[in-house]
Design an enzyme around this catalytic site. Structure first.
Site, short mmCIF file in Angstrom:
data_model
loop_
_atom_site.label_atom_id
_atom_site.label_comp_id
_atom_site.label_asym_id
_atom_site.label_seq_id
_atom_site.Cartn_x
_atom_site.Cartn_y
_atom_site.Cartn_z
N TYR A 197 -4.20 -0.50 39.17
CA TYR A 197 -3.33 -0.61 38.00
C TYR A 197 -3.81 0.28 36.86
O TYR A 197 -4.94 0.77 36.87
CB TYR A 197 -3.22 -2.05 37.54
CG TYR A 197 -4.42 -2.56 36.75
CD1 TYR A 197 -4.35 -2.69 35.37
CD2 TYR A 197 -5.61 -2.92 37.40
CE1 TYR A 197 -5.44 -3.16 34.64
CE2 TYR A 197 -6.69 -3.39 36.68
CZ TYR A 197 -6.61 -3.50 35.31
OH TYR A 197 -7.68 -3.95 34.59
N LYS A 243 -10.07 0.88 39.01
CA LYS A 243 -9.24 -0.08 38.25
C LYS A 243 -8.34 -0.81 39.24
O LYS A 243 -7.16 -0.48 39.40
CB LYS A 243 -8.45 0.66 37.18
CG LYS A 243 -8.03 -0.22 36.01
CD LYS A 243 -7.54 0.63 34.86
CE LYS A 243 -7.04 -0.21 33.69
NZ LYS A 243 -8.13 -0.91 32.98
N LEU A 265 -16.18 0.64 34.16
CA LEU A 265 -14.93 1.38 34.22
C LEU A 265 -15.04 2.59 33.29
O LEU A 265 -15.53 2.47 32.17
CB LEU A 265 -13.76 0.50 33.77
CG LEU A 265 -12.40 1.17 33.82
CD1 LEU A 265 -11.97 1.43 35.26
CD2 LEU A 265 -11.36 0.31 33.11
#
Length: 276
Positions: free
Chosen positions: A30, A143, A199
């Site tokens: 996503y 992600k 991330l």
């Protein structure tokens, strides 16, 4: 409000199959995009990260990058979004529940907008946080939809009456439940290196670029909770939180217990990147 799934449609007309692998395996990736002044912020960087995440988990994008960008732009326009976000996910597709990749499943893309406003109150005042053991898997740079550890961490923060958690692996600070983390000590900006343990945040990259342009020394290297306790300033970065000061951690003030001067300088520079 219009959604996108095999075309543009209203929420009441949207149907998600119970056989979608995103539903029972979290088998998907996503992105969350910010919209400022009706424009998608850092769209190219988000698309590059989407491509990397999808490639690493071996999901073929159902459309070209340009087609996805066109879909998202139309979503913003059709929903009249001036300031808000876009959520988009791509799952491996629909198939009977079995762990191996299905041979014939087609990836499914879902996207929608919100008109959520900038969190100006916390950007100005700062937030409180607690430290929390990082129990996530070892590919945090992707992600993916596997966010239960992040959900548990965020809930732990709320249960303790604070807004965020500072994740750490055996004392080494990584990031937060839904944002990246930075601290300032002796006018030097520290943040965990962008490896598999965090991330690679889009806002993180923008802030580091701005810091270097302002001739603020930047060190992308691990630091510990003990070192964090001696920090002069701290803040989180993220698509929805922008640059938000962290003024207390585990009940103790960071520096003066107020947003610091370097944080304020970076906030001002960040706002200039999307101002009309």
């Amino acid at each position: 409000m219009y959604f996108y799934k095999d075309g543009f449609l209203e929420k009441k007309d949207l149907h998600i199959s119970p056989d979608d692998r995103g539903y029972y395996f979290g088998d998907g990736v996503y992105e969350v995009f910010r919209v400022y002044n009706g424009r998608i912020y850092e769209q190219e960087a988000h698309m590059q990260r989407l491509q990397k995440s999808a490639s690493e988990v071996r999901i073929a994008l159902p459309y070209s990058s340009q087609e996805i960008e066109n879909i998202l732009s139309k979503l913003v326009h059709e929903n009249g979004i001036v300031e808000g976000t876009i959520y988009m996910q791509i799952t491996r597709g629909e198939a009977p529940r079995a762990h191996p990749f299905p041979k014939d499943a087609q990836p499914v893309m879902l996207a929608y907008c919100t008109d959520v406003k900038r969190p100006t109150a916390t950007i100005q005042s700062g937030i409180h946080a607690i430290s929390f053991e990082d129990i996530r898997w070892l590919r945090c740079d992707l992600k993916t939809l596997n966010l239960l550890p992040n959900v548990m961490a965020k809930q732990a923060a709320l249960d303790h009456g604070v807004q965020e958690v500072i994740l750490h692996r055996s004392g080494t600070v990584t990031e937060c439940s839904a944002s990246n983390f930075m601290m300032v000590k002796d006018h030097i900006l520290y943040t965990h290196p962008a490896n598999n343990l965090i991330l690679h945040g889009i806002t993180r990259a923008v802030v580091l670029r701005l810091a270097r342009a302002l001739q603020i020394d930047v060190k992308e290297e691990p630091f510990t909770l003990q070192q964090l306790q001696q920090a002069d300033e701290a803040f989180i970065t993220g698509t929805t939180v922008e640059v938000t000061p962290v003024i207390h951690i585990d009940g103790k003030p960071i520096g003066s217990g107020e947003p610091g001067p370097i944080t304020r300088k970076l906030q001002n520079e960040f706002e200039r990147t999307f101002a009309v």
